[in-house]
Design a protein around this motif. Sequence first.
Motif, PDB file in Angstrom:
ATOM      1  N   ARG A  27     102.658 173.649  36.662  1.00  0.00           N
ATOM      2  CA  ARG A  27     103.888 173.423  35.909  1.00  0.00           C
ATOM      3  C   ARG A  27     103.680 172.540  34.699  1.00  0.00           C
ATOM      4  N   THR A  28     102.526 171.854  34.613  1.00  0.00           N
ATOM      5  CA  THR A  28     102.330 170.902  33.523  1.00  0.00           C
ATOM      6  C   THR A  28     101.543 171.481  32.366  1.00  0.00           C
ATOM      7  N   PHE A  29     101.279 172.796  32.380  1.00  0.00           N
ATOM      8  CA  PHE A  29     100.471 173.402  31.321  1.00  0.00           C
ATOM      9  C   PHE A  29     101.007 173.044  29.949  1.00  0.00           C
ATOM     10  N   GLY A  30     102.318 173.095  29.781  1.00  0.00           N
ATOM     11  CA  GLY A  30     102.915 172.880  28.473  1.00  0.00           C
ATOM     12  C   GLY A  30     102.661 171.504  27.888  1.00  0.00           C
ATOM     13  N   SER A  31     102.205 170.573  28.688  1.00  0.00           N
ATOM     14  CA  SER A  31     101.951 169.219  28.202  1.00  0.00           C
ATOM     15  C   SER A  31     100.486 168.989  27.853  1.00  0.00           C
ATOM     16  N   TYR A  32      99.652 170.026  28.018  1.00  0.00           N
ATOM     17  CA  TYR A  32      98.221 169.884  27.746  1.00  0.00           C
ATOM     18  C   TYR A  32      97.836 170.464  26.385  1.00  0.00           C
ATOM     19  N   ASP A  33      96.999 169.730  25.691  1.00  0.00           N
ATOM     20  CA  ASP A  33      96.314 170.276  24.538  1.00  0.00           C
ATOM     21  C   ASP A  33      95.271 171.261  25.045  1.00  0.00           C
ATOM     22  N   MET A  34      95.020 172.312  24.248  1.00  0.00           N
ATOM     23  CA  MET A  34      94.093 173.342  24.691  1.00  0.00           C
ATOM     24  C   MET A  34      93.030 173.597  23.633  1.00  0.00           C
ATOM     25  N   ALA A  35      91.861 173.975  24.082  1.00  0.00           N
ATOM     26  CA  ALA A  35      90.773 174.279  23.159  1.00  0.00           C
ATOM     27  C   ALA A  35      89.936 175.428  23.702  1.00  0.00           C
ATOM     28  N   TRP A  36      89.275 176.081  22.784  1.00  0.00           N
ATOM     29  CA  TRP A  36      88.274 177.092  23.140  1.00  0.00           C
ATOM     30  C   TRP A  36      86.899 176.546  22.756  1.00  0.00           C
ATOM     31  N   PHE A  37      85.957 176.788  23.628  1.00  0.00           N
ATOM     32  CA  PHE A  37      84.565 176.439  23.390  1.00  0.00           C
ATOM     33  C   PHE A  37      83.727 177.681  23.657  1.00  0.00           C
ATOM     34  N   ARG A  38      82.483 177.659  23.219  1.00  0.00           N
ATOM     35  CA  ARG A  38      81.597 178.785  23.515  1.00  0.00           C
ATOM     36  C   ARG A  38      80.178 178.289  23.720  1.00  0.00           C
TER      37      ARG A  38
END
Length: 124
Positions: A27-38
């Motif tokens: 339920r807390t996804f909306g409060s997280y910053d997100m990034a992509w790495f490779r």
Amino acid sequence: QVQLVESGGGSVQAGGSLRLSCAASGRTFGSYDMAWFRQAPGKEREFVCFIRWTGSWTYYADSVKGRFTVSRDNTKNTVYLQMSSLKPEDTAVYYCGAGRTSRSYLMQYEVDYWGQGTQVTVSS
């Protein structure tokens, strides 16, 4: 607790496009910053792009700027990575990560949760 599952990887020819998705549980996804790495074979994992938890700020590595676009839909608990004009050097396993940062982008050590990765292969 947040669980992340990437999808959308595959094989494509140079110049082609792919869209990766990172679906999150919790339920807390909306409060997280997100990034992509490779991570390419034989190389260290590297930063690709970042999106603030609000979706109001994005940041890209120079190597993908102008070709990749990150977005998120907090109502669907999903982050997207639209990749265009793909090059063979974009071949890697792509990971999404969730964390919180006051910086302009998420550093790897700031990632609290990682997905399992999805393979992207670009042939010339």
